[in-house]
Design a protein around this motif. Structure first.
Motif, short mmCIF file in Angstrom:
data_model
loop_
_atom_site.label_atom_id
_atom_site.label_comp_id
_atom_site.label_asym_id
_atom_site.label_seq_id
_atom_site.Cartn_x
_atom_site.Cartn_y
_atom_site.Cartn_z
N ASP A 1 0.87 -1.05 -0.12
CA ASP A 1 0.00 -0.01 0.07
C ASP A 1 0.90 1.12 -0.03
O ASP A 1 2.05 1.28 0.67
CB ASP A 1 -0.88 0.04 1.38
N ASP A 2 0.32 2.25 -0.58
CA ASP A 2 1.16 3.53 -0.85
C ASP A 2 1.49 4.26 0.47
O ASP A 2 2.12 5.29 0.44
CB ASP A 2 0.73 4.24 -2.15
N LYS A 3 0.41 4.27 1.34
CA LYS A 3 0.23 5.31 2.57
C LYS A 3 1.43 5.32 3.40
O LYS A 3 2.10 6.25 3.57
CB LYS A 3 -0.97 4.91 3.34
N HIS A 4 2.01 3.80 3.67
CA HIS A 4 2.95 3.85 4.69
C HIS A 4 3.74 2.64 4.24
O HIS A 4 4.53 2.26 5.07
CB HIS A 4 2.59 3.54 6.18
N ASN A 5 3.86 2.14 2.90
CA ASN A 5 4.52 1.18 2.34
C ASN A 5 4.37 -0.02 3.28
O ASN A 5 5.37 -1.04 3.52
CB ASN A 5 6.03 1.66 2.60
N LEU A 6 3.17 -0.47 3.68
CA LEU A 6 2.83 -1.75 4.40
C LEU A 6 2.44 -2.54 3.43
O LEU A 6 1.86 -2.46 2.44
CB LEU A 6 1.88 -1.43 5.47
N LEU B 1 5.57 -10.49 8.07
CA LEU B 1 4.67 -10.07 9.50
C LEU B 1 5.65 -9.29 10.09
O LEU B 1 5.32 -8.19 10.90
CB LEU B 1 4.31 -11.30 10.26
N CYS B 2 7.09 -9.65 10.44
CA CYS B 2 8.10 -8.98 11.12
C CYS B 2 8.37 -7.51 10.18
O CYS B 2 8.63 -6.48 11.11
CB CYS B 2 9.28 -9.82 11.27
N TYR B 3 8.24 -7.51 9.25
CA TYR B 3 8.55 -6.20 8.32
C TYR B 3 7.22 -5.26 8.81
O TYR B 3 7.44 -4.05 9.11
CB TYR B 3 8.49 -6.26 6.92
N ASN B 4 5.88 -5.72 8.63
CA ASN B 4 5.00 -5.01 8.89
C ASN B 4 5.08 -4.71 10.49
O ASN B 4 4.53 -3.38 10.70
CB ASN B 4 3.67 -5.60 8.83
N PHE B 5 5.44 -5.54 11.41
CA PHE B 5 5.46 -5.18 12.71
C PHE B 5 6.60 -4.14 12.96
O PHE B 5 5.93 -3.19 13.94
CB PHE B 5 6.05 -6.46 13.34
N LYS B 6 7.60 -4.07 12.28
CA LYS B 6 8.68 -3.06 12.49
C LYS B 6 8.11 -1.70 11.92
O LYS B 6 8.24 -0.64 12.38
CB LYS B 6 9.80 -3.41 11.73
#
Length: 496
Positions: free
Chosen positions: A240-245, A452-457
């Protein structure tokens, strides 16, 4: 000059585990997150019900070890087992438990689907926090090396080369032997190798695959760049472009060509957009497929996919396909010299299964053209047939996509900044360039843990540790209240 004093190693200490972990440590957030997970509904294998043998470790403990480890660039099961013995933050997280490397390894291996579900659950958590923009996403793929070397990956050409080499070796060797020495070990070794390659060839011919890997059967030789090939898996991610999640992902052993529509539809479903709400998808030319683009447009998904050149490399640039103008009303093409190409009635199919329409100019119009030799092939001239053009049946959707890319260039230029952010973090900062497991299902589960760890961070960076903890505490309250409600209903209706 005095030195910093050391604490006496033999001095007894009265200290709680909680005191050796900093109040703002990441491990506290990990522990809080592990309390929010609904392990049973996500498909984790819950142990500990047996009364025989050593008691099992809690699922939350082993999950926490993995999340903490992957966040700190520790993926090896043996290194994680060692960290449980020497890392004071893991002492706090596990309550001084020290599971063996085999226990840790089996947990990841046996819960591949559950880790994928856990990633999806965290995506829902991010959606509830409104961290997704839900308007624009970018799609791209990146190759990660598999647990299979190049020499243990075969195609028919490679197998035939091995068989030819062995046949020559046997022939040369037999010439140097006496008749009574023919049954020696060297000849038997050559025969065993030949039997191995014959079996591989038969397996490959019976399957629909073009290659086979012996260490990891699901791994495939995939092009990385230029002429570099690696036995790998392809991670397809939607960001997603908002927060690169990361919104969603898929692990494949194929190229990007046929992945656009399925990933876009999964992203729309994950973002909880209805069939009438629009979503813009950015992708590079590896995803440029008319069928995939048409499917996206049918489902209200705008595509900004970099187009491939439509001009024929074998033709002079003056008579390449992009110089011919298409008239949709009459379903005809007009060439630079004003000759009309009419459609033939039949729908043809390319070797890769893509249907197309064919347009042909009249030979009487083409033969008098000064460009006839550079425009019409010798075979067509011999058959008294004018210039031929093929039009993909999805060409209208491809033209619409091309027009969108031209009109929204600034928006398309953001693609790399959006989708390459996770790959840069995972591959460059964390050095996760390969997978530690074998098989599509298990690799899919491991990347569920990595992403998951990427999004978590990312969420910790966006909300801060305190903000993240507040959001997790609210989730724990909801889970607790829901559990109390269920228990109340069970007592009310006397359900055991």
């Amino acid at each position: 000059m005095p030195y910093q004093p050391k604490l006496d190693r033999f001095q007894m200490q009265l200290i709680a585990l909680d005191q050796i972990v900093a109040p703002d440590s990441v491990v506290r957030v990990v522990d809080l997150f592990c309390q929010c997970i609904d392990y049973k509904n996500l498909g984790f294998k819950i142990k500990g019900k047996s009364h025989e043998g050593k008691p099992a470790y809690e699922t939350s403990t082993l999950t926490g070890i993995y999340i903490y480890g992957y966040l700190h660039k520790i993926r090896s099961c043996r290194l994680l087992a060692k960290a449980c013995k020497v890392n004071c933050e893991l002492w706090w997280l596990t309550g001084m438990q020290k599971p063996s490397y085999k226990t840790i390894a089996d947990f990841r291996k046996n819960n591949a689907a559950a880790f994928k579900n856990l990633f999806n659950s965290f995506s829902k958590f991010c959606l509830d926090l409104e961290l997704y923009g839900k308007t624009t996403v970018a799609i791209d793929g990146s190759k990660f090396r598999a647990m299979n070397s190049k020499k243990n990956n075969y195609n028919l050409k490679k197998i035939n080369q091995h068989l030819d080499y062995i046949a020559k070796q046997k022939e040369d060797y037999l010439k140097t032997l006496d008749h009574q020495d023919k049954n020696d070990e060297t000849l038997q070794g050559l025969q065993n190798r030949e039997d191995k390659y014959i079996a591989l060839k038969e397996t490959l011919e019976q399957s629909e695959e073009k290659q086979i890997s012996t260490t990891d059967p699901d791994a495939r030789a995939l092009p990385l760049k230029m002429s570099i090939v690696e036995v790998a898996y392809n991670l397809q991610s939607v960001v997603d472009d908002k927060h690169n999640l990361i919104v969603d992902y898929e692990i494949t052993n194929k190229n990007d060509f046929s992945a656009l529509a399925s990933l876009s539809l999964k992203a729309k479903q994950t973002l909880e957009l209805n069939e009438y709400e629009k979503l813009t998808v950015l992708a590079d030319k590896g995803y440029y497929s008319g069928k995939q683009i048409a499917t996206c447009h049918k489902n209200k998904i705008d595509t900004l996919v970099s187009p491939k050149s439509k001009g024929s490399k074998s033709k002079d640039p003056r008579v390449s396909k992009n110089k011919f103008k298409y008239d949709k009303s009459s379903d005809t093409y007009r060439c630079p010299k004003n000759v009309t190409l009419h459609r033939q009635g039949k729908i043809y199919t390319r070797h890769d299964g893509i249907p197309f329409k064919r347009y042909v100019g009249h030979w009487t119009d083409c033969k008098s053209c000064p460009w006839v030799d550079m425009c019409v092939s010798p075979g067509s001239q011999k058959a008294a047939r004018g210039r031929m053009l093929n039009r993909n049946i999805y060409e209208d959707q491809m033209d619409a996509n091309d027009a969108q890319v031209s009109a929204r260039k600034n928006e398309y230029r953001r693609r790399q900044a959006i989708v390459e952010h996770p790959f840069g973090t995972i591959k460059r900062q964390w050095s996760y360039t390969h997978t530690n497991l074998k098989g599509l299902e298990k690799v899919n589960g491991e990347f569920g843990l990595i992403l998951l760890c990427y999004n978590f961070k990312r969420v910790m960076s966006i909300l801060g540790k305190k903000g993240f903890e507040k959001a997790l505490n609210r989730m724990i309250s909801v889970i607790s209240n829901f559990s109390c409600f269920i228990m109340h209903e069970k007592r009310k209706w006397n359900i055991c």
